[in-house]
Design an enzyme around this catalytic site. Structure first.
Site, PDB file in Angstrom:
ATOM      1  N   GLY A 301       0.854  -1.188   0.000  1.00  0.00           N
ATOM      2  CA  GLY A 301       0.000   0.000   0.000  1.00  0.00           C
ATOM      3  C   GLY A 301       0.883   1.227   0.000  1.00  0.00           C
ATOM      4  CB  CYS A 381     -11.287  21.154  20.898  1.00  0.00           C
ATOM      5  SG  CYS A 381     -12.033  22.506  19.993  1.00  0.00           S
TER       6      CYS A 381
END
Ligand code: LLP
Length: 457
Positions: A301, A381
């Protein structure tokens, strides 16, 4: 290596300016170079040519159907680990016989669809009617399943028998070889969940010998990703070869030896072994099997698409804190998770630089004048939302474009909608030609599954 280059202080992908793409398609943006994919795939096939490799591209690295279609046109098959990836590979034009179905937790429904297209979740959908390469119910079975446990083999055998088919499988063995990579991406140790202990192969083959609906036809191994040294691969291949010899001596026909993935990509110039370096060590082990007619399969991959992809992000704010300077970007852990999850290094550099800042090598600390340490962070966040920490960079200003290199593998495929950010657009560049191969998420598209929900218990 790849086709991302600086010219007169501007970063180009093949014959297109990266800044032009960012302006046209917005940021964050994944940009892929078709020529780099072609080069890397070609190099892999060439390196292993003496064993006529069956290269099954691992979709988990980057699964966009247009990238898979490009690879399929070059002769790649597909390694898939879910029904989602399986359907993608098939939609992209990979013949079912060239698809290998791997994965440690294949469900009943997944195995059914892998063996018989009448059970495909795409059956009857408008998408399949418009874009599928043929009638889904007549597409046949996957080439083989890489089975990870005896229970999976039993399930596969039962489903094949119900469907009146013979399922083909390779047993994934765990050779207890240390791939010497990050502990989260090590898969070939006894403490990992993958495969069955290699010593148990004869017992398991014996158990399914003569089954009317399951043909256990070979062995599979995958020890981790990325593996930068050849020794672990050699040890795994030797273990696989020894197990295959034992099985053959016991009267079992070995048709497939699957070496898995884990081949490196070049995150910093010179770090990775190229396919031919791996091949030089592995061919002596594999060639006798290939000469007997055994199919030698690989599941690369990263080495194919890693360097073929670039992530472009725009700096929203530059913030000088008491201890550090932060470049707050519109890409973050939701766009590219690797730095947060594995503390992975990606070379990051402005898409436009002055002559003295054109990078020669993609190393963590280039020896160039006027660099200052900077934390490249995202809008999410979380304090783990970072692309780089204390990275020496040329002066960065608000609205600058930053390029994150070697982001083609496990970039877009591991991105998320966390904090309700849409996932980025993807474009494919071929010479001077640009194609948008995935549009950016829309908020309407993101919210849609939560509206008009049936209120059944
Ligand atoms: N085959 C099997 C059975 C695998 O588990 C994998 C990767 C591959 C092939 C493809 O490996 P490659 O050639 O791409 O190295 N998210 C991590 C990598 C996880 C790899 C999982 N399995 C990262 O971003 O580094």
């Amino acid at each position: 290596m790849d086709h991302f280059r600086y010219q007169d202080g501007e970063l180009w992908c093949e014959r297109v300016r990266v800044a032009e793409l960012a302006e046209r398609f917005g940021t964050p943006l994944y940009i892929y170079s078709a020529q780099t994919i072609r080069d890397h795939f070609g190099r892999f096939v060439e390196a292993f040519a003496p064993v006529r490799p069956a290269v099954r591209y691992a979709l988990k690295a980057a699964g966009n159907t247009h990238l898979v279609r490009l690879l399929a046109s070059l002769g790649a098959g597909a390694d898939v680990v879910s029904i989602g990836e399986l359907e993608r590979a098939w939609m992209a034009g990979v013949p079912m016989g060239s698809i290998t179905f791997a994965g440690v937790g294949k469900t009943e429904a997944e195995l059914r669809a892998a063996l018989d297209g009448s059970h495909s979740p795409l059956r009857g959908t408008a998408l399949a009617a418009r874009h599928a390469p043929g009638p889904v119910e007549r597409r046949g079975s996957v080439g083989w399943c890489n089975a990870e446990s005896e229970q999976e083999l039993q399930r596969l055998e039962r489903i094949a028998s119900e469907l009146g088919l013979i399922a083909r499988a390779a047993l994934r063995v765990n050779p207890n070889v240390d791939a010497q990579t990050h502990r989260f991406t090590t898969t070939g140790l006894s403490e990992n969940k993958f495969g069955v202990d290699i010593e148990r192969a004869p017992e398991i083959f014996g158990r399914f010998a003569g089954s009317p609906s399951l043909r256990l036809a070979g062995l599979h191994v995958h020890i981790g990703s990325p593996v930068y040294r050849h020794e672990p691969f050699v040890r795994a291949a030797e273990a696989l070869s020894a197990a295959a010899s034992l099985l053959a001596a016991g009267g079992h026909a070995i048709e497939i030896l699957n070496l898995g993935g884990g081949w490196g990509a070049d995150y910093t110039t010179g770090q990775s072994l190229w396919a031919r370096d791996y091949a030089a060590q592995l061919l002596p082990i594999l060639r006798p099997w290939a000469d007997l007619g055994v199919e030698i399969a690989f599941e690369p991959g990263r080495t194919i698409v890693g360097n073929a992809g670039l992530l472009v992000t725009r700096v929203q704010y530059v913030k000088a804190g008491r201890a550090r300077t932060f470049a707050v970007c519109d890409a973050g852990m939701h766009t590219l998770l690797r730095p947060s999850l594995y503390e992975a290094f990606h070379f990051i550099w402005p898409a436009r630089v002055r002559a003295e800042h054109v990078p020669v090598r993609r190393e963590p600390a280039p020896d160039l004048p006027g660099l200052a340490p900077c934390d490249v962070v995202g809008p999410v966040c979380e304090s783990a939302d970072l692309l780089a920490q204390q990275r020496p960079l040329p002066p960065i200003a608000q609205d600058d474009l930053l390029a994150v290199f070697t982001a083609g593998a496990y970039g877009m495929s591991m991105s998320s909608n966390y904090n309700d950010h849409g996932r980025p657009a993807e474009v494919l560049v071929e010479g001077g030609r640009v194609r948008c191969i995935r549009r950016r998420d829309t908020l309407a598209g993101l919210f849609e599954p939560e509206f008009d929900v049936e209120t059944t218990p």
